[in-house]
Design an enzyme around this catalytic site. Structure first.
Site, PDB file in Angstrom:
ATOM      1  N   ASP A   1       1.056  -1.109   0.187  1.00 36.70           N
ATOM      2  CA  ASP A   1      -0.140  -0.292  -0.193  1.00 36.70           C
ATOM      3  C   ASP A   1       0.659   1.495  -0.059  1.00 36.70           C
ATOM      4  OD1 ASP A   1       0.871   0.287   2.517  1.00 36.70           O
ATOM      5  OD2 ASP A   1      -1.047   0.198   3.334  1.00 36.70           O
ATOM      6  N   HIS A   2       0.149   2.398   0.291  1.00 41.46           N
ATOM      7  CA  HIS A   2       0.683   3.744   0.401  1.00 41.46           C
ATOM      8  C   HIS A   2       2.107   3.856   1.094  1.00 41.46           C
ATOM      9  CE1 HIS A   2      -2.401   3.910   2.452  1.00 41.46           C
ATOM     10  NE2 HIS A   2      -1.484   4.859   3.477  1.00 41.46           N
TER      11      HIS A   2
ATOM     12  N   CYS B   1       3.694  -3.023   4.239  1.00 42.44           N
ATOM     13  CA  CYS B   1       2.659  -1.518   4.363  1.00 42.44           C
ATOM     14  C   CYS B   1       2.847  -0.630   5.228  1.00 42.44           C
ATOM     15  CB  CYS B   1       1.412  -2.193   4.715  1.00 42.44           C
ATOM     16  SG  CYS B   1       1.032  -2.970   6.375  1.00 42.44           S
ATOM     17  N   GLY B   2       2.266  -0.164   6.042  1.00 39.52           N
ATOM     18  CA  GLY B   2       2.585   1.270   6.967  1.00 39.52           C
ATOM     19  C   GLY B   2       4.109   0.274   8.372  1.00 39.52           C
ATOM     20  N   THR B   3       3.387  -0.805   8.802  1.00 38.30           N
ATOM     21  CA  THR B   3       3.910  -0.999  10.003  1.00 38.30           C
ATOM     22  C   THR B   3       3.909  -2.994   9.784  1.00 38.30           C
ATOM     23  OG1 THR B   3       1.714  -2.098  10.900  1.00 38.30           O
ATOM     24  CG2 THR B   3       2.602   0.183  11.691  1.00 38.30           C
ATOM     25  N   GLY B   4       2.839  -3.319   8.504  1.00 37.07           N
ATOM     26  CA  GLY B   4       3.099  -4.520   8.308  1.00 37.07           C
ATOM     27  C   GLY B   4       2.203  -5.379   8.601  1.00 37.07           C
ATOM     28  N   ILE B   5       1.468  -5.175   9.772  1.00 37.24           N
ATOM     29  CA  ILE B   5       0.616  -5.543  10.293  1.00 37.24           C
ATOM     30  C   ILE B   5      -0.474  -5.911   9.536  1.00 37.24           C
ATOM     31  CG2 ILE B   5      -1.701  -6.178  12.512  1.00 37.24           C
ATOM     32  CD1 ILE B   5       1.284  -3.851  14.216  1.00 37.24           C
ATOM     33  N   GLY B   6      -1.595  -4.749   9.459  1.00 41.08           N
ATOM     34  CA  GLY B   6      -2.526  -4.952   8.746  1.00 41.08           C
ATOM     35  C   GLY B   6      -2.500  -6.113   7.456  1.00 41.08           C
TER      36      GLY B   6
ATOM     37  N   HIS C   1      11.665 -22.774   9.839  1.00 42.99           N
ATOM     38  CA  HIS C   1      10.848 -24.045  10.273  1.00 42.99           C
ATOM     39  C   HIS C   1       8.799 -23.756  10.536  1.00 42.99           C
ATOM     40  CE1 HIS C   1      13.244 -24.324  14.359  1.00 42.99           C
ATOM     41  NE2 HIS C   1      13.509 -24.040  12.885  1.00 42.99           N
TER      42      HIS C   1
ATOM     43  N   ARG D   1      10.292 -33.097  12.367  1.00 43.09           N
ATOM     44  CA  ARG D   1       8.643 -31.848  12.703  1.00 43.09           C
ATOM     45  C   ARG D   1       7.972 -31.170  12.236  1.00 43.09           C
ATOM     46  NH1 ARG D   1      13.467 -30.149  15.185  1.00 43.09           N
ATOM     47  NH2 ARG D   1      12.957 -27.873  16.499  1.00 43.09           N
ATOM     48  N   HIS D   2       8.507 -29.693  11.412  1.00 48.58           N
ATOM     49  CA  HIS D   2       8.061 -28.661  11.305  1.00 48.58           C
ATOM     50  C   HIS D   2       6.719 -29.185  10.408  1.00 48.58           C
ATOM     51  CE1 HIS D   2      10.985 -26.740  13.562  1.00 48.58           C
ATOM     52  NE2 HIS D   2      11.965 -27.535  13.450  1.00 48.58           N
TER      53      HIS D   2
END
Length: 149
Positions: free
Chosen positions: A11-12, A68-73, A101, A135-136
């Site tokens: 995004d922007h 994005c700005g934080t990567g969270i959204g 992993h 295992r992963h």
């Protein structure tokens, strides 16, 4: 498309980082599928997560990068799709672990929270690190609905 195609979208809030990483990817021999955005005007990050998820599902790209700005959204939006394992990372260790992993197929970073050199390092590690399996693999199968909970 080539076997080494990576999709990238933002995004922007991630446009400057995207431009930097596209150059690095091309210089490293990757075919880059740039899904936008292409300017600083405000856009909705879920729309770009959908574009990248579609590119992975259709086989147009094997891996992806979302910003994005934080990567969270954008990571929340991307992880709605069963075939996407998007990992928000902030450093080299996270980039290595998300691949080794968790078999992450999408690297997510924040354009306003991650410096350019850290982002470049994370991308390089993400692309060079193989999934360990073992295992992963059992755990990762549970993420995509293939395994038992």
């Amino acid at each position: 498309m080539s076997a080494k195609t990576i999709a990238i979208a933002c995004d922007h809030g991630g446009i400057e980082m995207k431009e930097l990483l596209v150059k690095d990817l091309a210089a490293s021999g990757w075919s880059v599928l740039d899904l936008g955005t292409d300017g600083p005007d405000s856009v909705d990050y879920p729309d770009f997560a959908v574009k990248l998820a579609d590119a992975l599902k259709s086989g147009k790209a094997q891996r992806g990068v979302l910003l994005c700005g934080t990567g969270i959204g954008i990571s929340i939006a991307a992880n709605r799709f069963e075939h996407v394992r998007a990992a928000l990372v902030h450093d080299a260790f996270g980039a290595r672990m998300c691949r080794s992993h968790n078999d992450a197929n999408v690297l997510v970073m924040g354009g306003r929270t991650t410096g350019p050199e850290v982002a470049r390092d994370c991308l390089k590690i993400f692309l060079e690190t193989e999934f360990e399996g073992g295992r992963h693999a059992r755990r990762v199968s549970k993420l995509s609905g293939d395994g038992q909970s």
